[in-house]
Design a protein around this motif. Structure first.
Motif, PDB file in Angstrom:
ATOM      1  N   THR A  22       0.659  -1.229  -0.100  1.00  0.00           N
ATOM      2  CA  THR A  22      -0.062   0.079  -0.027  1.00  0.00           C
ATOM      3  C   THR A  22       1.025   1.317   0.054  1.00  0.00           C
ATOM      4  OG1 THR A  22      -1.960   1.094   1.021  1.00  0.00           O
ATOM      5  CG2 THR A  22      -0.182   0.063   2.457  1.00  0.00           C
ATOM      6  N   TRP A  24      -0.285   4.261   0.858  1.00  0.00           N
ATOM      7  CA  TRP A  24      -0.981   5.334   1.608  1.00  0.00           C
ATOM      8  C   TRP A  24      -0.136   5.149   2.867  1.00  0.00           C
ATOM      9  CZ3 TRP A  24      -4.368   3.304  -1.824  1.00  0.00           C
ATOM     10  CH2 TRP A  24      -5.271   4.217  -2.570  1.00  0.00           C
ATOM     11  N   GLY A  28      -3.450   8.337   5.799  1.00  0.00           N
ATOM     12  CA  GLY A  28      -4.249   8.527   4.621  1.00  0.00           C
ATOM     13  C   GLY A  28      -3.908   9.835   4.049  1.00  0.00           C
ATOM     14  N   LEU A  31       0.892   9.599  -0.036  1.00  0.00           N
ATOM     15  CA  LEU A  31       0.928   8.525  -0.910  1.00  0.00           C
ATOM     16  C   LEU A  31       2.262   8.433  -1.531  1.00  0.00           C
ATOM     17  CD1 LEU A  31      -1.284   6.643  -2.375  1.00  0.00           C
ATOM     18  CD2 LEU A  31      -0.909   7.953  -4.409  1.00  0.00           C
ATOM     19  N   HIS A  88      -3.593  -0.237  10.094  1.00  0.00           N
ATOM     20  CA  HIS A  88      -4.957   0.766   9.599  1.00  0.00           C
ATOM     21  C   HIS A  88      -5.234   2.057  10.235  1.00  0.00           C
ATOM     22  CE1 HIS A  88      -5.463  -2.928   7.400  1.00  0.00           C
ATOM     23  NE2 HIS A  88      -5.753  -3.930   8.555  1.00  0.00           N
ATOM     24  N   TRP A 368      -4.235  -1.327  -2.615  1.00  0.00           N
ATOM     25  CA  TRP A 368      -5.611  -0.817  -1.753  1.00  0.00           C
ATOM     26  C   TRP A 368      -5.064   0.212  -0.905  1.00  0.00           C
ATOM     27  CZ3 TRP A 368     -10.561  -2.350  -1.761  1.00  0.00           C
ATOM     28  CH2 TRP A 368     -10.696  -3.749  -2.587  1.00  0.00           C
ATOM     29  N   SER A 369      -5.974   1.078  -0.510  1.00  0.00           N
ATOM     30  CA  SER A 369      -5.852   1.953   0.746  1.00  0.00           C
ATOM     31  C   SER A 369      -6.043   1.141   2.027  1.00  0.00           C
ATOM     32  CB  SER A 369      -6.969   3.091   0.529  1.00  0.00           C
ATOM     33  OG  SER A 369      -8.220   2.673   0.829  1.00  0.00           O
ATOM     34  N   ARG A 370      -5.605   1.582   2.987  1.00  0.00           N
ATOM     35  CA  ARG A 370      -5.700   1.013   4.200  1.00  0.00           C
ATOM     36  C   ARG A 370      -7.124   0.734   4.835  1.00  0.00           C
ATOM     37  NH1 ARG A 370      -0.313   0.916   6.774  1.00  0.00           N
ATOM     38  NH2 ARG A 370       0.887   1.909   5.498  1.00  0.00           N
ATOM     39  N   ASP A 371      -7.799   1.777   4.412  1.00  0.00           N
ATOM     40  CA  ASP A 371      -9.312   1.576   4.708  1.00  0.00           C
ATOM     41  C   ASP A 371     -10.189   0.755   3.914  1.00  0.00           C
ATOM     42  OD1 ASP A 371      -9.541   3.399   2.770  1.00  0.00           O
ATOM     43  OD2 ASP A 371     -10.619   4.829   4.185  1.00  0.00           O
ATOM     44  N   GLN A 374     -10.485   2.734  -1.406  1.00  0.00           N
ATOM     45  CA  GLN A 374     -10.042   3.116  -2.649  1.00  0.00           C
ATOM     46  C   GLN A 374      -9.100   2.114  -3.147  1.00  0.00           C
ATOM     47  OE1 GLN A 374      -8.558   7.249  -1.240  1.00  0.00           O
ATOM     48  NE2 GLN A 374      -9.897   8.014  -2.904  1.00  0.00           N
ATOM     49  N   CYS A 376      -5.216   2.519  -5.727  1.00  0.00           N
ATOM     50  CA  CYS A 376      -4.069   3.243  -6.531  1.00  0.00           C
ATOM     51  C   CYS A 376      -3.420   2.387  -7.866  1.00  0.00           C
ATOM     52  CB  CYS A 376      -3.380   3.673  -5.649  1.00  0.00           C
ATOM     53  SG  CYS A 376      -1.745   4.419  -6.272  1.00  0.00           S
ATOM     54  N   LEU A 389      -6.413   7.178  -8.666  1.00  0.00           N
ATOM     55  CA  LEU A 389      -7.308   6.555  -7.584  1.00  0.00           C
ATOM     56  C   LEU A 389      -8.410   6.310  -7.919  1.00  0.00           C
ATOM     57  CD1 LEU A 389      -6.237   8.882  -4.636  1.00  0.00           C
ATOM     58  CD2 LEU A 389      -5.042   6.988  -5.146  1.00  0.00           C
TER      59      LEU A 389
END
Length: 394
Positions: A22, A24, A28, A31, A88, A368-371, A374, A376, A389
């Protein structure tokens, strides 16, 4: 389709590296990105790339913090957030360590890893070996011979350092290495020759053996890797592959897929690995149990072809982000597959310039974004290689 937006712009070209990391940070806001002034060829030993963060909360400014001379277009320079790379929330990481990153560089006649504060640019330490995969807590790394990888699989290793084992088919004193990212202590844990001898078969005789794609299990107790061999010296660069796992000290070796065809993979949890592979004579995405190698097909209708697969970060690991290679119209598709409903949702379909191919092709490499809201990805559909994104529908 879902809205997508570019978060980097020209005249430079950008990538965030491979699909299993990731970009991110834990807040968040930032990047990770690598910038180069070209994208139409593979980098040479003389090409320098700039590393930086994109500030997603301030006009998507690119803030440089370092340079590297050990990089490629497929996997970048193994740029990671060092502290708890799988965390996270900011609460999971002490504030002084939140923006430490680790990446590979060339220092004279060797490749090394460098730890830097990405916001200040302050170098924290240099480590005696480059890194490939980081453990979930960021304290351990596994790595390999990037010079051998460069020679045997251009586009994945680094130029500039000769391979001391260039004439050795099955080195006893080279292979997969373990390293402490705090102290730099390191040791050989999986000799290349050991894998070449394990469950040996005729195509391995006289072959050049190597490793690629090292990735830790989510609990940090094992890691996976690809063992590859080119059938014999002087043969085409095609390779045969099997998927293996081992403990951090190299013990308890297991071979999960052993039918000579394995491509991209990702850990679902501590005991299961999703991989595009041949098993029981069929090629598909299989979910392999570690260490037994028991397997079941996943999403045969929704994911009928190989792609860069990775599980969403939610506890259930419900979604799989994936992509396609170019179709007849030179387009690639980014999508997510819901493992609970068996439903595929296409996020976007983008043009892939055919002149950007081979070692410098622009695979989407969804990350993946951490949440989990989204993804990338890299793309060159607007004329230059940039980071985009895409929102993942709830």
């Amino acid at each position: 389709m879902t809205p997508i937006r570019a978060v980097t712009t020209g005249p430079g070209h950008h990538t965030a590296g491979y699909y299993d990391k990731t970009p991110w940070d834990v807040t968040g806001r930032y990047l990770l990105a690598l910038r180069a002034q070209f994208c139409d060829r593979a980098p040479t030993a003389d090409d320098v790339a700039v590393l930086g963060v994109v500030d997603l909360h301030d006009g998507e400014r690119f803030l440089p913090f370092a340079e590297t001379r050990a990089w490629n277009w497929q996997q970048g320079c193994m740029l990671h957030w060092l502290s708890a790379p799988l965390a996270h929330s900011p609460a999971d990481v002490p504030a002084p360590q939140r923006h430490l990153v680790i990446y590979n560089d060339r220092d004279g006649d060797r490749f090394v890893a460098v730890v830097v504060d990405a916001l200040s640019g302050r170098e924290v330490r240099r480590l005696p070996r480059p890194v490939y995969g980081l453990s979930p807590d960021g304290r351990q790394a596994v790595t390999l011979n990037f010079s051998r990888l460069h020679r045997e699989r251009p586009g994945y290793g680094y130029a500039g350092v000769p391979d001391p084992w260039a004439d050795v088919l099955e080195p006893e004193d080279d292979g997969i290495w373990w390293m402490d990212t705090q102290t730099g202590d390191h040791r050989l844990i999986v000799p290349t020759a050991l894998l070449a001898r394990t469950a040996r078969r005729p195509p391995m005789e006289g072959a050049v053996h190597r490793f690629n794609h090292l990735q830790w299990a989510p609990d940090g107790r094992r890691f996976a890797f690809l063992h590859r061999w080119r059938p014999h010296q002087g043969a085409p660069r095609g390779h045969l592959t099997r998927l293996c796992t081992a403990a951090p000290d190299g013990s308890n070796l297991a071979i999960l897929a052993d039918e000579e065809r394995v491509s991209h993979y990702d850990w679902r949890d501590a005991t299961h690995v999703l991989a595009w592979a041949r098993s029981r004579g069929t090629e598909s995405f299989f979910l392999f149990q570690d260490p037994s190698g028991a397997a079941e097909i996943v999403g045969p209708d929704a994911m009928p072809r190989d792609g860069h697969c990775s599980y969403s970060p939610d506890p259930a690991r419900r979604l799989i982000a994936n992509d396609t290679y170019p179709d007849a119209e030179h387009h690639r598709t980014l999508y997510v597959f819901d493992t609970q409903t068996d439903r595929r949702t296409d996020l976007c379909r983008v043009y892939s310039p055919p002149q950007l191919a081979n070692d410098f092709r622009v695979d989407l490499h969804p990350r993946w974004s951490r949440d989990g809201t989204q993804v990338c990805f890299d793309s060159a559909h607007e004329g230059s290689r940039q980071l985009y994104l895409a929102e993942v529908p709830a």
